[in-house]
Design a protein around this motif. Structure first.
Motif, short mmCIF file in Angstrom:
data_model
loop_
_atom_site.label_atom_id
_atom_site.label_comp_id
_atom_site.label_asym_id
_atom_site.label_seq_id
_atom_site.Cartn_x
_atom_site.Cartn_y
_atom_site.Cartn_z
N ARG A 401 58.31 37.83 70.95
CA ARG A 401 57.42 36.68 70.90
C ARG A 401 57.57 36.02 69.54
NH1 ARG A 401 51.62 38.31 70.77
NH2 ARG A 401 51.80 37.95 68.52
N PHE A 402 57.94 34.74 69.54
CA PHE A 402 58.14 33.99 68.30
C PHE A 402 56.90 33.14 68.05
CE2 PHE A 402 62.30 34.98 69.95
CZ PHE A 402 63.08 35.23 68.83
N ASP A 403 56.18 33.44 67.00
CA ASP A 403 54.96 32.69 66.69
C ASP A 403 55.28 31.47 65.83
OD1 ASP A 403 53.52 34.63 68.06
OD2 ASP A 403 53.20 35.84 66.26
N ALA A 404 54.42 30.45 65.92
CA ALA A 404 54.63 29.21 65.17
C ALA A 404 54.56 29.42 63.66
CB ALA A 404 53.61 28.17 65.60
N SER A 405 53.97 30.53 63.24
CA SER A 405 53.85 30.83 61.81
C SER A 405 55.17 31.25 61.18
CB SER A 405 52.83 31.94 61.61
OG SER A 405 53.29 33.15 62.21
#
Length: 675
Positions: A401-405
């Protein structure tokens, strides 16, 4: 179908603005810090000093439309082996000049093909013999067959319309036996003599693994209900491997071949759905692989009922795996390692973590699919090869999961009666989770990517690179779409920042604590492929447009080569990233090979090194241990043509038919490739 969001929904520019103000973490350019490799190693190459310069001294080429291999001045190549060349003297070579006359309809054509180099070569891995760089065993995937380039008047994939290709196969049923024999894996001994590479005919290592070769099943899905068929009621042995795309090499010296687009081989889903005596659970389990409702591209079901879903509903569950092969033991039986999950595998890239466990990175090559990492339960034993034999059967599969942060997490795909991967979600046990890995990843909230293909580790920094080839279905405006059996957000996100993504991109990952068993990571967009000329080149990822190109922050467009559709990737021993392509290029040039440093002042300075012939895809990208040879697969040269009207005559020139082949690129007079 795309449904629009409400007018007040955030635009993707707003989402991008949320991410990666963290340039201090993974800053593009010279400031990027090399990973500390103490206690951690990539098995394939010794860790090098990341502060060394890139040592790229070749004169970059321009994109080409020539029906030829184009290389920088001072470089040459050997055509190592062609489709149809026999691995043994007892079997004749294919006479490709007679393809349009129907040579593959001759009585022994399929038998001969089982001992000849397969068609449409893809992944390449070199296994040295006695530690030598000039002598070894080469494992090569033969991904699929382009039947229009093999059989006279075959309509090819265009023949799906009106079932024309199906009627052709009904009339010429030997097509099935030949094409099944032409797929799988080719294993050949090779040697460099007097500077040139050649394969060794009659070597004890030479071997073909085809769509009918017996293969054992290992891991948690071995013997599972969904793996059982009438011919194999125990669910422990499958017949064949096909759709073999990229691959990998284990630390203990075995080959990992990846089964990718297996859905294209199975027909008649609608007939299966119409049966009243089939468990609905089986039918639903096919949903995420988008099986063909009636005829399928290869029409093997015309001859072999294994590929007829209405007859053998569970056969497809036995494909879509990573298959482990021992190239140094031709008597060994390959094994499907089900603990690594079932999806459209592009490849499998193992890394030894500092605690001795093995992490295997993988991409699922379809639109809006996911990136995975398997972590072994056991530890690698460098002193005992046999002790590692079943290391890939036990461990945990994770999805990214790639978070926007700019942070990310590896989410474990583990059956748990308490959820979320439980019976209520459609999983009866861990075998179901692995067989239906795509659905499990979706339920865990993994990030849908733009066709994540090859995933490789940099030998000097340990950073992980993910090639996302492209995704024309990524929408510019916010919205949702139904794709692959589930509804997803089709708008750009931080890790896939363009809609439509016509040229693809590359992601760079740094595992937390430089630990490949970590469940947390930081990430950065390393490259947005495209044309860097004019005002398209950007150095700030908060300003992405549909036609933007971004080259790890490199700002001089005049020194950059345009690229599109990154596919396979690889590294030389000092950490330069090599990229080969499969798809549309910014200036409609042929596919080719590019290279860029990943650290130092020239980080992101991408230059084109090679161009392939007309209609081809360029695959492989594997170096010899001394870095003096770059092995490349030239797949489907002349794609779109026919035996009567070939679009390419490579590699033999003149009026010859095109033939997929492996080439060995080397520097005239010797020296590292790229220097």
């Amino acid at each position: 179908m795309i449904r629009r969001r409400a007018p007040d929904a955030p635009l993707f520019e707003d989402l991008l603005a949320q991410r990666l103000t963290r340039r201090q973490i993974l800053r593009a350019g010279a400031a990027i810090a090399p990973m500390a490799m103490a206690g951690s190693a990539l098995f394939a190459s010794p860790a090098a000093n990341a502060s060394r310069t890139s040592q790229l001294g070749f004169k970059p080429i321009q994109g080409s439309k020539a029906d030829a291999i184009v290389l920088p001045p001072g470089y040459t190549h050997d055509v190592l082996i062609r489709w149809g060349e026999s691995l043994f003297s007892s079997v004749p070579d294919l006479d490709a000049t007679k393809l349009d006359a129907g040579v593959l309809f001759e009585p022994k054509a399929a038998e001969h093909q089982r001992s000849q180099f397969g068609q449409n070569c893809d992944a390449i891995h070199f296994f040295p013999l006695n530690g030598r760089s000039d002598h070894g065993v080469l494992c090569v995937n033969n991904e699929y067959t382009d039947d229009a380039l093999m059989f006279p008047r075959h309509p090819g994939f265009r023949g799906l319309r009106g079932a024309v290709s199906r009627e052709y196969v009904k009339q010429q049923q030997q097509v099935v036996a030949v094409t099944k024999a032409a797929q799988g894996v080719s294993i050949v001994e090779i040697v460099r003599k007097r500077g040139s590479w050649q394969f060794v005919k009659d070597s004890k290592y030479n071997r073909r693994i085809t769509a009918d070769t017996p293969i054992n099943i290992g891991g948690a899905a071995r013997g599972a209900a969904l793996m059982k068929t009438k011919d194999d009621p125990t669910g422990v042995r499958a017949f064949g491997t096909f759709a073999n795309c990229a691959g990998g090499e284990t630390p203990w010296g075995t080959y990992l071949t990846a089964e990718e687009n297996i859905q294209d081989y199975f027909a008649n889903l609608d007939q299966l759905k119409a049966r009243n005596d089939v468990d609905p659970f089986i039918v639903d389990a096919h949903r995420r692989f988008r099986m063909w409702s009636a005829q399928c591209p290869y029409n093997w079901d015309v001859v072999d009922s294994r590929f007829d879903l209405a007859v053998t509903p569970t056969e497809p569950f036995r494909f879509g795996w990573i298959v482990e092969i021992d190239p140094l033991d031709p008597t060994s039986t390959p094994i499907k390692r089900t603990a690594l999950g079932r999806f459209a595998h592009e490849g499998a890239s193992p890394v030894i973590a500092r605690n001795g466990r093995v992490a295997v990175y993988m991409g699922d090559d379809d639109k809006f699919e996911y990136v995975y990492k398997f972590i072994s339960a056991g530890r690698f034993d460098a002193k005992n090869r046999a002790a590692n034999r079943n290391l890939l059967d036990q461990g945990t599969l994770h999805v990214a999961r790639f978070d926007a942060s700019g942070k990310g997490q590896w989410l474990p795909l583990v059956f748990d009666p308490k959820g979320p991967l439980n019976a209520a979600a459609g999983f009866r046990d861990q075998a179901d989770v692995l067989i239906k890995a795509r659905m499990a990843a979706y339920l865990l909230g993994a990030t849908p990517m733009d066709r994540p293909e090859d995933v490789e580790a940099n030998p000097t920094t340990g950073r992980i690179y993910i090639a996302c080839t492209r995704n024309e279905s990524r929408t510019v405006e916010p919205g949702t779409t139904t794709y692959g059996g589930r509804e997803i957000d089709s708008a750009p996100n931080a890790a896939n920042p363009r809609g439509a993504n016509n040229f693809g991109h590359i992601i760079e990952i740094a595992e937390a604590g430089d630990d490949h068993t970590s469940l947390e990571f930081s990430w950065e967009v390393f490259l947005l492929a495209g044309d860097p000329s004019g005002d398209r080149l950007i150095t700030d990822l908060t300003q992405v447009k549909t036609d933007s190109a971004y080259y790890a922050g490199y700002a001089n467009a005049a020194e950059l080569s345009p690229i599109g559709s990154p596919d396979n990737i690889g590294f030389d021993r000092i950490g330069n990233l090599w990229i080969v392509s499969d798809g549309v290029q910014p200036h409609v040039s042929n596919n080719g090979c590019w290279v860029t440093p990943t650290s130092g002042p020239n980080r992101g300075r991408l230059q084109q090194f090679m161009s392939g012939p007309v209609g081809c895809e360029v695959c492989g990208c594997q170096f010899s241990p001394d870095n003096e040879t770059l092995f490349i697969s030239i797949q489907h040269p002349g794609e779109g043509g026919s035996t009567a009207k070939p679009r390419s005559h490579w590699p033999d020139g003149g009026k010859h038919q095109p033939r997929s082949s492996v080439i060995a690129i080397r520097k005239e007079g010797g020296g590292p490739v790229g220097s």
